[in-house]
Design a protein around this motif. Structure first.
Motif, short mmCIF file in Angstrom:
data_model
loop_
_atom_site.label_atom_id
_atom_site.label_comp_id
_atom_site.label_asym_id
_atom_site.label_seq_id
_atom_site.Cartn_x
_atom_site.Cartn_y
_atom_site.Cartn_z
N VAL A 166 0.86 -1.18 0.00
CA VAL A 166 0.00 0.00 0.00
C VAL A 166 0.90 1.23 0.00
O VAL A 166 1.79 1.36 0.84
N VAL A 167 0.67 2.12 -0.95
CA VAL A 167 1.44 3.36 -1.05
C VAL A 167 0.45 4.52 -0.98
O VAL A 167 -0.53 4.54 -1.73
N TRP A 168 0.70 5.46 -0.09
CA TRP A 168 -0.14 6.64 0.02
C TRP A 168 0.69 7.87 -0.32
O TRP A 168 1.91 7.79 -0.37
N ASP A 169 0.02 8.96 -0.56
CA ASP A 169 0.61 10.24 -0.99
C ASP A 169 0.81 10.24 -2.51
O ASP A 169 1.39 9.31 -3.08
N SER A 170 0.33 11.31 -3.13
CA SER A 170 0.32 11.40 -4.60
C SER A 170 1.70 11.22 -5.22
O SER A 170 1.87 10.48 -6.19
N LEU A 171 2.69 11.92 -4.67
CA LEU A 171 4.01 11.87 -5.28
C LEU A 171 4.65 10.50 -5.08
O LEU A 171 5.28 9.96 -5.99
N ALA A 172 4.47 9.91 -3.90
CA ALA A 172 5.02 8.58 -3.65
C ALA A 172 4.38 7.55 -4.58
O ALA A 172 5.06 6.65 -5.09
N ILE A 173 3.08 7.68 -4.81
CA ILE A 173 2.40 6.76 -5.73
C ILE A 173 2.97 6.91 -7.13
O ILE A 173 3.25 5.92 -7.82
N CYS A 174 3.16 8.15 -7.57
CA CYS A 174 3.70 8.38 -8.91
C CYS A 174 5.11 7.81 -9.04
O CYS A 174 5.47 7.25 -10.08
N GLU A 175 5.91 7.93 -7.99
CA GLU A 175 7.25 7.35 -8.04
C GLU A 175 7.19 5.83 -8.12
O GLU A 175 7.98 5.20 -8.84
N ARG A 176 6.26 5.23 -7.41
CA ARG A 176 6.07 3.78 -7.50
C ARG A 176 5.68 3.38 -8.92
O ARG A 176 6.21 2.41 -9.48
N LEU A 177 4.78 4.14 -9.51
CA LEU A 177 4.35 3.84 -10.88
C LEU A 177 5.52 3.99 -11.86
O LEU A 177 5.67 3.19 -12.79
N ALA A 178 6.35 5.01 -11.65
CA ALA A 178 7.49 5.23 -12.53
C ALA A 178 8.49 4.08 -12.44
O ALA A 178 9.16 3.75 -13.43
N GLU A 179 8.61 3.47 -11.27
CA GLU A 179 9.49 2.31 -11.12
C GLU A 179 8.95 1.11 -11.89
O GLU A 179 9.71 0.34 -12.48
N ARG A 180 7.65 0.98 -11.90
CA ARG A 180 7.03 -0.17 -12.57
C ARG A 180 6.84 0.05 -14.07
O ARG A 180 6.86 -0.91 -14.84
N PHE A 181 6.63 1.31 -14.46
CA PHE A 181 6.31 1.61 -15.85
C PHE A 181 7.24 2.71 -16.36
O PHE A 181 6.91 3.90 -16.26
N PRO A 182 8.39 2.36 -16.90
CA PRO A 182 9.32 3.38 -17.40
C PRO A 182 8.66 4.28 -18.44
O PRO A 182 7.83 3.84 -19.23
N GLY A 183 9.04 5.55 -18.41
CA GLY A 183 8.51 6.51 -19.36
C GLY A 183 7.69 7.61 -18.72
O GLY A 183 7.35 8.59 -19.38
N LEU A 184 7.39 7.46 -17.43
CA LEU A 184 6.61 8.51 -16.76
C LEU A 184 7.48 9.70 -16.35
O LEU A 184 6.95 10.78 -16.08
N TRP A 185 8.79 9.49 -16.27
CA TRP A 185 9.75 10.58 -16.11
C TRP A 185 10.60 10.63 -17.38
O TRP A 185 10.78 9.62 -18.06
N PRO A 186 11.20 11.80 -17.70
CA PRO A 186 12.07 11.88 -18.88
C PRO A 186 13.26 10.93 -18.77
O PRO A 186 13.77 10.67 -17.68
N LYS A 187 13.72 10.45 -19.92
CA LYS A 187 14.90 9.58 -19.94
C LYS A 187 16.17 10.36 -19.61
O LYS A 187 17.05 9.86 -18.92
N ASP A 188 16.26 11.59 -20.12
CA ASP A 188 17.44 12.41 -19.88
C ASP A 188 17.54 12.78 -18.41
O ASP A 188 16.56 13.25 -17.81
N ALA A 189 18.70 12.60 -17.81
CA ALA A 189 18.86 12.80 -16.37
C ALA A 189 18.59 14.24 -15.96
O ALA A 189 17.95 14.49 -14.92
N ALA A 190 19.08 15.21 -16.73
CA ALA A 190 18.87 16.61 -16.38
C ALA A 190 17.40 16.99 -16.50
O ALA A 190 16.84 17.67 -15.63
N ALA A 191 16.77 16.55 -17.58
CA ALA A 191 15.34 16.83 -17.75
C ALA A 191 14.52 16.16 -16.65
O ALA A 191 13.56 16.74 -16.14
N ARG A 192 14.93 14.96 -16.28
CA ARG A 192 14.24 14.24 -15.22
C ARG A 192 14.36 14.98 -13.89
O ARG A 192 13.38 15.10 -13.14
N ALA A 193 15.53 15.51 -13.61
CA ALA A 193 15.73 16.27 -12.37
C ALA A 193 14.85 17.51 -12.34
O ALA A 193 14.25 17.85 -11.31
N GLN A 194 14.76 18.20 -13.46
CA GLN A 194 13.93 19.41 -13.52
C GLN A 194 12.45 19.07 -13.40
O GLN A 194 11.70 19.78 -12.73
N ALA A 195 12.03 18.00 -14.05
CA ALA A 195 10.63 17.58 -13.95
C ALA A 195 10.28 17.20 -12.52
O ALA A 195 9.21 17.54 -12.01
#
Length: 204
Positions: A63-92
């Motif tokens: 069980v994951v609560w909090d919007s940002l934590a949930i989104c991070e969990r989804l990004a771990e399971r489904f690549p592509g929700l954050w930019p591939k480029d490291a700098a762009a990902r940091a800014q996003a």
């Protein structure tokens, strides 16, 4: 997976991970708890979320609560929700985190209400300051990455600002009054035209 969310017209924090999960195309179950009923709403949320707040993601036994934590969990399971480029990902990530922790005056004076008729309202200087910061943030990222979204392709950062675009629409905020030369208004409209937001607005 099951995503427990609040009333769709009001729950901006629920919308954010819902948009991200919808974007993945993965099947999920949606459980909606009606909000603004005081203790009754909290009692219905608690079996799903240890914080007593929505949203909450049930992913197997996790069980994951909090919007940002949930989104991070989804990004771990489904690549592509954050930019591939490291700098762009940091800014996003920085943009999403700023939305997650900031803009309290805008959120307080202009709560999300998708059922409300659009109307112009008088806003405080604190809210004006929030809007000017959003315009500066959006303008900078759109110019740097070339659009059409904040870090180029759609990402979690855009999910986090989609409820803001609904607030601007509902409360008659003209971004040109806050320093926008055009790109921010176009970006806000673009957020509200994504298939994911259209599905949320239509009820899922």
């Amino acid at each position: 997976m099951e995503l427990v969310i609040g009333t769709k017209a009001w729950s901006s924090w629920s919308m954010r991970p819902w948009l991200a999960l919808k974007r993945t195309g993965a099947p999920f179950t949606e459980t909606v708890v009606e909000l603004r009923r005081g203790a009754q709403s909290e009692a219905e949320i608690l079996p799903h979320s240890p914080s007593g707040l929505v949203p909450a993601l049930k992913d197997g036994d996790l069980v994951v609560w909090d919007s940002l934590a949930i989104c991070e969990r989804l990004a771990e399971r489904f690549p592509g929700l954050w930019p591939k480029d490291a700098a762009a990902r940091a800014q996003a990530r920085a943009a999403a985190a700023e939305m997650h922790s900031g803009f309290g005056s805008l959120r307080g004076e202009c709560p999300m209400d998708l059922a409300a008729e659009p109307r112009a309202v008088d806003l405080s200087e604190a809210t004006h300051k929030d809007i000017r910061r959003i315009v500066a943030l959006w303008s900078g990222l759109l110019a740097h990455h070339g659009g059409p979204f904040l870090a180029g392709d759609w990402s979690i950062a855009d999910a986090f600002f989609t409820p803001v675009a609904t607030r601007f629409r509902t409360y008659g905020v003209k971004l040109s009054d806050f320093g926008d030369a055009g790109p921010c208004g176009e970006y806000a409209e673009r957020l509200l035209e994504t298939p994911e937001f259209k599905a949320w607005e239509a009820g899922g």
